[in-house]
Design a protein around this motif. Structure first.
Motif, short mmCIF file in Angstrom:
data_model
loop_
_atom_site.label_atom_id
_atom_site.label_comp_id
_atom_site.label_asym_id
_atom_site.label_seq_id
_atom_site.Cartn_x
_atom_site.Cartn_y
_atom_site.Cartn_z
N TRP A 274 0.71 -1.09 -0.32
CA TRP A 274 0.39 0.00 -0.06
C TRP A 274 1.18 1.44 0.17
CZ3 TRP A 274 -5.19 0.24 0.39
CH2 TRP A 274 -5.86 -0.62 0.02
N THR A 275 0.80 1.91 -0.86
CA THR A 275 0.93 4.24 -0.64
C THR A 275 -0.64 4.34 0.24
OG1 THR A 275 2.66 3.52 -2.62
CG2 THR A 275 1.89 5.88 -1.95
N PRO A 366 3.18 2.48 -9.45
CA PRO A 366 1.97 1.76 -10.75
C PRO A 366 1.27 0.33 -10.23
CG PRO A 366 3.94 1.40 -11.58
CD PRO A 366 4.10 2.26 -10.59
N GLY A 367 2.07 -0.76 -9.35
CA GLY A 367 1.54 -1.99 -8.50
C GLY A 367 1.17 -1.99 -7.15
N SER A 368 0.56 -0.73 -6.95
CA SER A 368 0.64 -0.58 -5.15
C SER A 368 -1.08 0.40 -5.10
CB SER A 368 1.43 0.80 -4.52
OG SER A 368 1.28 0.73 -3.15
N PHE A 369 -1.78 -0.73 -4.20
CA PHE A 369 -2.93 -0.71 -3.72
C PHE A 369 -2.40 1.37 -3.22
CE2 PHE A 369 -3.44 -4.85 -4.28
CZ PHE A 369 -5.56 -4.69 -4.02
N VAL A 370 -3.60 1.68 -3.28
CA VAL A 370 -3.80 3.42 -2.73
C VAL A 370 -4.92 3.44 -1.84
CG1 VAL A 370 -3.81 5.64 -3.07
CG2 VAL A 370 -2.63 3.70 -4.43
N ALA A 371 -4.53 4.41 -0.20
CA ALA A 371 -5.45 4.49 1.03
C ALA A 371 -5.44 6.00 0.88
CB ALA A 371 -5.23 3.41 1.55
#
Length: 494
Positions: A274-275, A366-371
């Protein structure tokens, strides 16, 4: 603006060639026109609209037509969209002048056979030189706009817009004023530079051979100040402020690329990473709901809230990176290793800041989930954040790329999440829980007692969470014998 605006084309200007003194050439035509029509004698506050083609010709921005495609590539900063058609390929690009349009402004219209014209190297500087020369020659304060013809998104046809300006405000910034009904204007900014350019084009015409128009009646926009919105470049919206950075095909392709990378990683059993993006509004206007709370420095309180939120996020096992979106200068130095990157706030409100942060996260990882988390979670625990992020991953696997966490009151939102490649159109603000749900965000089943739902947005909420606050906030507000001790720097409380 005055009640009456008039405009006329200036006749008698011969074909311009490289090396011509455009200011002198046009000045002679203005004098001849005024001799024939005394009412056309230049007055203070007149605005001269100059077609960019004659500026390009005079400045030698002329190349062989055979080199057109190479010139488009050389003038391009960013490709927005490409579309094939029977006769070739259309490229919509951002050029070096910041203008987004077809073929980077490289154009064969109104050019001699066998050549094409590039836009002026610096349209604002060109406008400034013309304004100085004409103001000195005629002894009056003038405004100058360099115009070019562009198509418009979602609209048929083309119109002239201001790509260069000098001595004239190109945006009438009405934000903070009220309309005729007394209602506040929050976003109203008429693009008067473009309107003046279009008016000039109406009287010049595309095929008349008249490259100059005079507009009278807009004197309130003419100024000597180098204030905001007095250049053509200031009308461009590029970078993070551009909500349409890519064409549909290009956006779909980019989303597919990002989503495929994440999907393959999940299919291989990789742990989702996650980012976290946190928008932050500091300064004197921070935490306005605490304005009546005695002994509280709102600026310091907002920094303490952010620090405790960041500390918890940093301890979450599934979080790799943290971004803060802010307009506060130097905040990155203050926060140090609590953040990986500080993204400039585009100044478009909270949801605009969220969009800028998510875009930056997708661009870099680009491959990270984002919260996206609000920055007023001073009681947040890392385990509670990890639990919610696991629920968001399960939702994404079930076909719900967007999700949100409601606040403890059940009307607001404390967090939104997005699967890799999924841009977030957040709905923070009044009744955001309902608005996110209506927009298709999946509500995560986060327990009511989770600290992720404990946003502290007023003095009452602060008192209710007093025994659960993080160190920075607790050190600032809990049971001090005198006035609240200010935090001059956050360096010592990481």
């Amino acid at each position: 603006m005055n009640a009456t605006i008039s405009a006329w084309a200036v006749p008698g200007i011969r074909e311009v060639v490289p090396g011509d003194d455009l200011a002198a050439l046009v000045g002679d035509a203005l004098e001849a026109d005024a001799h024939e029509h005394p009412e056309h004698t230049l007055r203070p506050g007149d605005v001269l609209v100059v077609t960019s083609k004659v500026v390009s010709k005079a400045e030698g921005r002329v190349i062989s037509a055979a080199d057109r495609e190479d010139a488009i590539s050389a003038e391009t900063v960013r490709v927005v969209a490409t579309r094939a058609y029977d006769g070739g390929l259309t490229r919509i690009v951002e050029n070096r002048q910041g203008v987004v349009g077809a073929a980077a402004g490289v154009d064969a219209s109104n050019a001699p056979d066998g050549v094409v014209l590039l836009l002026p190297e610096d349209p604002d500087a060109s406008a400034g030189a013309l304004r100085d020369a004409w103001s000195a020659r005629f002894g009056v304060q003038l405004g100058v706009i360099v115009s070019d013809t562009l198509g418009r998104t979602w609209r048929i046809g083309q119109t002239d817009v201001a790509i260069g300006a000098a001595g004239v405000r190109v945006v009438d910034d009405l934000r903070g004023q009220t309309d005729a009904s007394g209602k506040p204007l929050a976003v109203t900014q008429p693009a008067v530079g473009d309107e003046l350019a279009a008016l000039g084009d109406l009287v010049k015409g595309k095929a008349s051979g008249c490259p100059i128009a005079v507009v009278r009646g807009a004197s309130r926009l003419v100024t000597d100040d180098e204030a905001p919105f007095t250049t053509g470049r200031s009308l461009t919206r590029t970078g993070q402020g551009d909500m349409f950075r890519l064409g549909t095909d290009e956006g779909l392709a980019e989303g597919y690329r990002r989503g495929l990378a994440a999907g393959l990683a999940l299919a291989a059993g990789a742990e989702p990473r996650w980012t976290v993006v946190i928008p932050f509004k500091g300064g004197d206007s921070a935490k306005s709901r605490f304005a009546d709370a005695a002994g509280i420095d709102r600026r310091q309180l907002s920094l303490a809230f952010l620090t405790d939120t960041l500390r918890a996020v940093r301890c979450a096992r599934s979080v790799d990176r943290v971004l803060v979106v802010t307009a506060e200068a130097g905040l990155g130095d203050v926060l140090g290793d609590l953040v990986d990157s500080v993204v400039p706030d585009p100044g478009m409100g909270l949801n605009g800041a969220v969009a800028a942060g998510v875009s930056a996260a997708h661009e870099s990882w680009p491959g990270s989930f984002v919260a996206v988390l609000v920055g007023d979670l001073p009681a947040l625990l890392a385990d509670d954040l990890d639990d919610a992020l696991r629920l968001a991953v399960d939702a994404a696997k079930g076909g719900h790329p967007y999700a949100f966490v409601p606040d403890h009151d059940g009307t607001g939102t404390t967090a939104v999440t997005a699967a890799p490649g999924a841009a977030v159109s957040a709905r923070f603000g009044a009744d955001s829980r309902l608005r996110h749900a209506e927009a298709g965000f999946r509500e995560l089943a986060v327990p009511a007692g989770s600290t992720l739902r404990l946003d502290v947005d007023d003095a009452s909420a602060l008192n209710e969470t007093r025994d659960r606050l993080g160190e920075a906030t607790r050190d600032l507000v809990v049971e001090r014998p005198g006035p609240t001790r200010p935090i001059d720097t956050m360096r010592g409380i990481r």
